[in-house]
Enzyme design. Sequence first.
Site, PDB file in Angstrom:
ATOM      1  N   SER A 141      -3.425   4.822  -1.784  1.00  0.00           N
ATOM      2  CA  SER A 141      -2.746   5.362  -0.604  1.00  0.00           C
ATOM      3  C   SER A 141      -1.523   4.507  -0.382  1.00  0.00           C
ATOM      4  CB  SER A 141      -3.657   5.285   0.637  1.00  0.00           C
ATOM      5  OG  SER A 141      -2.926   5.531   1.820  1.00  0.00           O
ATOM      6  N   TYR A 154      -9.352   1.002   6.596  1.00  0.00           N
ATOM      7  CA  TYR A 154      -8.636   1.726   5.547  1.00  0.00           C
ATOM      8  C   TYR A 154      -7.560   0.840   4.916  1.00  0.00           C
ATOM      9  CZ  TYR A 154      -6.731   5.942   3.296  1.00  0.00           C
ATOM     10  OH  TYR A 154      -6.320   6.889   2.394  1.00  0.00           O
TER      11      TYR A 154
END
Length: 263
Positions: A141, A154
């Site tokens: 990501s 995250y």
Amino acid sequence: MKVQGKIIIVTGGADGIGAALCRRFAREGAAHVAVVDLNAEGAAKVAAEIGGSSYGVDVSNPSAVEAMVRAVETAHGRIDLLCQNAGVGGGEPDPDNAASAPDAVWNRAWGVNVMAHVYGARAALPGMIARREGYILNTVSAAGLLSQIGSAVYSTTKHAAIGFAESLAIAQGDLGIKVSVLCPQGVDTAMLRAGGGQEQPQNLDGVLSPDEVAEAVVQGLEAESFLILPHEIVRTYMQRKTADYDRWLGGMRRLRAKVLGRA
């Protein structure tokens, strides 16, 4: 690296980016695509659509990953491309406390976003090393290169995933094995919609479709680029971050305040 004629594994392949990769690889002429997902029914549906095989696997379970890789190797003789795409999110219950997520959330994210990459590489690398060829693509990501406002879980696990991919590239690069990381910002997936959709900061530069991300992947694999950035602006953000870390952190605090309606 061209996909045509390759034996490919895609984890997280039941929907979103993973399903788009499976379909695109099939269209590119892959010899076989193994669709892997915790959602066994969804994986089977995608596999039936593209003429591949499916495996219902929790990628945070090392023995399950090992068994899946061995099954693909037994059936098809090798693994040319291992796409480790499965991932999970997780935010903080208290937006003003980055450490407030419970251990269960941290542990699940660590298992899926980081250790699954380790387990997959551990299982697939011996065959690749023996042949002195192979490719590992880890979906990470842009949060792994920058950060994710509202989710220390995250951000932290995706940063760790970048670190592991770098280690793979360094250690395996002279053995004929290529490594790439896929680092998009906003993509129209179930994870994005669960996180609140378009208003999230990672989506401010535009939300791509999974098919657009798959196109970037095909191009990135052909170029054998370590960084595959469907949102090219991420490279500029990285440069700003490393050029003046304190200024970048200040900018992120201002963006956080805006997101929380405090600006």
